[in-house]
Enzyme design. Structure first.
Site, PDB file in Angstrom:
ATOM      1  N   ASP A   8       0.873  -1.181   0.000  1.00  0.00           N
ATOM      2  CA  ASP A   8       0.000   0.000   0.000  1.00  0.00           C
ATOM      3  C   ASP A   8       0.912   1.233   0.000  1.00  0.00           C
ATOM      4  O   ASP A   8       2.144   1.124  -0.166  1.00  0.00           O
ATOM      5  CB  ASP A   8      -0.996  -0.037   1.174  1.00  0.00           C
ATOM      6  CG  ASP A   8      -0.361   0.281   2.526  1.00  0.00           C
ATOM      7  OD1 ASP A   8       0.888   0.360   2.614  1.00  0.00           O
ATOM      8  OD2 ASP A   8      -1.110   0.445   3.513  1.00  0.00           O
ATOM      9  N   HIS A   9       0.308   2.410   0.213  1.00  0.00           N
ATOM     10  CA  HIS A   9       1.093   3.649   0.182  1.00  0.00           C
ATOM     11  C   HIS A   9       2.111   3.713   1.316  1.00  0.00           C
ATOM     12  O   HIS A   9       3.175   4.306   1.164  1.00  0.00           O
ATOM     13  CB  HIS A   9       0.145   4.865   0.243  1.00  0.00           C
ATOM     14  CG  HIS A   9      -0.787   4.825   1.416  1.00  0.00           C
ATOM     15  ND1 HIS A   9      -1.853   3.939   1.475  1.00  0.00           N
ATOM     16  CD2 HIS A   9      -0.809   5.514   2.579  1.00  0.00           C
ATOM     17  CE1 HIS A   9      -2.494   4.115   2.622  1.00  0.00           C
ATOM     18  NE2 HIS A   9      -1.870   5.063   3.311  1.00  0.00           N
ATOM     19  N   CYS A  66       3.235  -2.948   4.013  1.00  0.00           N
ATOM     20  CA  CYS A  66       2.389  -1.801   4.358  1.00  0.00           C
ATOM     21  C   CYS A  66       3.169  -0.989   5.401  1.00  0.00           C
ATOM     22  O   CYS A  66       4.366  -1.222   5.595  1.00  0.00           O
ATOM     23  CB  CYS A  66       0.990  -2.207   4.817  1.00  0.00           C
ATOM     24  SG  CYS A  66       0.864  -2.990   6.436  1.00  0.00           S
ATOM     25  N   GLY A  67       2.517  -0.034   6.051  1.00  0.00           N
ATOM     26  CA  GLY A  67       3.263   0.832   6.963  1.00  0.00           C
ATOM     27  C   GLY A  67       3.940   0.053   8.076  1.00  0.00           C
ATOM     28  O   GLY A  67       5.141   0.181   8.325  1.00  0.00           O
ATOM     29  N   THR A  68       3.149  -0.765   8.761  1.00  0.00           N
ATOM     30  CA  THR A  68       3.690  -1.587   9.853  1.00  0.00           C
ATOM     31  C   THR A  68       3.912  -3.026   9.443  1.00  0.00           C
ATOM     32  O   THR A  68       4.574  -3.774  10.166  1.00  0.00           O
ATOM     33  CB  THR A  68       2.699  -1.612  11.026  1.00  0.00           C
ATOM     34  OG1 THR A  68       1.447  -2.130  10.527  1.00  0.00           O
ATOM     35  CG2 THR A  68       2.483  -0.225  11.619  1.00  0.00           C
ATOM     36  N   GLY A  69       3.300  -3.443   8.358  1.00  0.00           N
ATOM     37  CA  GLY A  69       3.276  -4.858   7.978  1.00  0.00           C
ATOM     38  C   GLY A  69       2.168  -5.626   8.678  1.00  0.00           C
ATOM     39  O   GLY A  69       1.912  -6.782   8.333  1.00  0.00           O
ATOM     40  N   ILE A  70       1.494  -4.990   9.622  1.00  0.00           N
ATOM     41  CA  ILE A  70       0.500  -5.712  10.428  1.00  0.00           C
ATOM     42  C   ILE A  70      -0.800  -5.917   9.651  1.00  0.00           C
ATOM     43  O   ILE A  70      -1.290  -7.045   9.504  1.00  0.00           O
ATOM     44  CB  ILE A  70       0.243  -4.977  11.759  1.00  0.00           C
ATOM     45  CG1 ILE A  70       1.511  -4.972  12.618  1.00  0.00           C
ATOM     46  CG2 ILE A  70      -0.911  -5.636  12.519  1.00  0.00           C
ATOM     47  CD1 ILE A  70       1.432  -4.085  13.862  1.00  0.00           C
ATOM     48  N   GLY A  71      -1.364  -4.820   9.155  1.00  0.00           N
ATOM     49  CA  GLY A  71      -2.662  -4.948   8.479  1.00  0.00           C
ATOM     50  C   GLY A  71      -2.599  -5.865   7.275  1.00  0.00           C
ATOM     51  O   GLY A  71      -3.489  -6.725   7.071  1.00  0.00           O
ATOM     52  N   HIS A  99      10.782 -23.327   9.494  1.00  0.00           N
ATOM     53  CA  HIS A  99       9.770 -23.964  10.340  1.00  0.00           C
ATOM     54  C   HIS A  99       8.353 -23.764   9.834  1.00  0.00           C
ATOM     55  O   HIS A  99       7.496 -24.618  10.057  1.00  0.00           O
ATOM     56  CB  HIS A  99       9.863 -23.425  11.773  1.00  0.00           C
ATOM     57  CG  HIS A  99      11.070 -23.918  12.518  1.00  0.00           C
ATOM     58  ND1 HIS A  99      11.201 -23.820  13.882  1.00  0.00           N
ATOM     59  CD2 HIS A  99      12.207 -24.515  12.076  1.00  0.00           C
ATOM     60  CE1 HIS A  99      12.363 -24.340  14.263  1.00  0.00           C
ATOM     61  NE2 HIS A  99      13.002 -24.763  13.180  1.00  0.00           N
ATOM     62  N   ARG A 133       8.963 -32.682  10.993  1.00  0.00           N
ATOM     63  CA  ARG A 133       7.908 -32.435  11.986  1.00  0.00           C
ATOM     64  C   ARG A 133       7.136 -31.147  11.695  1.00  0.00           C
ATOM     65  O   ARG A 133       5.987 -30.996  12.112  1.00  0.00           O
ATOM     66  CB  ARG A 133       8.500 -32.395  13.395  1.00  0.00           C
ATOM     67  CG  ARG A 133       9.384 -31.196  13.673  1.00  0.00           C
ATOM     68  CD  ARG A 133      10.101 -31.314  15.015  1.00  0.00           C
ATOM     69  NE  ARG A 133      10.856 -30.135  15.370  1.00  0.00           N
ATOM     70  CZ  ARG A 133      12.065 -29.831  14.887  1.00  0.00           C
ATOM     71  NH1 ARG A 133      12.656 -30.632  14.017  1.00  0.00           N
ATOM     72  NH2 ARG A 133      12.688 -28.731  15.288  1.00  0.00           N
ATOM     73  N   HIS A 134       7.760 -30.226  10.972  1.00  0.00           N
ATOM     74  CA  HIS A 134       7.094 -28.949  10.692  1.00  0.00           C
ATOM     75  C   HIS A 134       5.978 -29.096   9.646  1.00  0.00           C
ATOM     76  O   HIS A 134       5.045 -28.301   9.631  1.00  0.00           O
ATOM     77  CB  HIS A 134       8.121 -27.914  10.223  1.00  0.00           C
ATOM     78  CG  HIS A 134       9.224 -27.711  11.211  1.00  0.00           C
ATOM     79  ND1 HIS A 134       9.008 -27.162  12.456  1.00  0.00           N
ATOM     80  CD2 HIS A 134      10.540 -28.037  11.156  1.00  0.00           C
ATOM     81  CE1 HIS A 134      10.150 -27.130  13.116  1.00  0.00           C
ATOM     82  NE2 HIS A 134      11.099 -27.665  12.364  1.00  0.00           N
TER      83      HIS A 134
HETATM   84  C1  RB5 Z   1      -1.805   3.143   6.222  1.00  0.00           C
HETATM   85  O1  RB5 Z   1      -1.875   4.412   6.761  1.00  0.00           O
HETATM   86  C2  RB5 Z   1      -1.466   2.142   7.296  1.00  0.00           C
HETATM   87  O2  RB5 Z   1      -2.554   1.976   8.154  1.00  0.00           O
HETATM   88  C3  RB5 Z   1      -1.085   0.817   6.680  1.00  0.00           C
HETATM   89  O3  RB5 Z   1       0.000   0.996   5.824  1.00  0.00           O
HETATM   90  C4  RB5 Z   1      -0.664  -0.281   7.631  1.00  0.00           C
HETATM   91  O4  RB5 Z   1       0.310   0.158   8.514  1.00  0.00           O
HETATM   92  C5  RB5 Z   1      -1.770  -1.005   8.292  1.00  0.00           C
HETATM   93  O5  RB5 Z   1      -1.551  -1.951   9.054  1.00  0.00           O
END
Ligand code: RB5
Length: 146
Positions: A8-9, A66-71, A99, A133-134
């Site tokens: 994403d951006h 993405c910004g954090t990689g989390i979403g 693994h 095993r993995h």
């Molecule tokens: C975008 O602003 C931000 O929310 C997205 O890149 C990401 O960090 C979401 O997890």
């Protein structure tokens, strides 16, 4: 190895750096699925596009940013047979392959510096799954039901 890549951006600057790194590797054929530039987009759309193509056999592995990689990792892991691993260091990248047989590497464009990302990327591309095993543990993930 055919690698699908999307962001994403919040991840587009790091994605551009990854395109340059992977251009130095003769063993990587890269398919950049966007986004282009820094216009605001929705990360689930890019996760879904990449995962659908990967599951259709259009690539061997994928990379999402993405910004954090989390979403974007939460979104990718909604797909069966996608194992998306958010990595912040080379140890995690190695373990995610050995693994977990991670078929998608996830990076945070606002959390991971370019040189750290390059080390993670090379480790992830160069590490094979240990199997054994993995394998059974991965199969159990696919059988988890609500
Ligand atoms: C975008 O602003 C931000 O929310 C997205 O890149 C990401 O960090 C979401 O997890």
């Amino acid at each position: 190895m055919r690698i699908l890549l999307a962001s994403d951006h919040g991840g587009s600057d790091l994605k551009s750096a990854l395109v340059a790194f992977m251009g130095e590797r003769d063993d990587v054929e890269l398919v950049d699925l966007g986004c282009d530039g820094t216009c605001s987009v929705d990360y689930p759309d890019f996760a879904a596009q990449l995962c659908r193509k990967l599951l259709a056999g259009e690539g061997d592995r994928g990379i999402l940013v993405c910004g954090t990689g989390i979403g974007i990792s939460i979104a990718a892991n909604r797909f069966s047979n996608i194992r998306a691993a958010l990595c912040h260091d080379e140890f995690g990248a190695r373990m995610s392959r050995q693994h977990n047989d991670a078929n998608v590497l996830v990076l945070g464009g606002r959390t991971t510096g370019i040189e750290v990302a390059q080390g993670i990327l090379n480790m992830w591309l160069d590490t094979e799954f240990d199997g054994g095993r993995h394998q059974g543990r991965i199969e159990k993930i696919e059988k988890i039901a609500d």
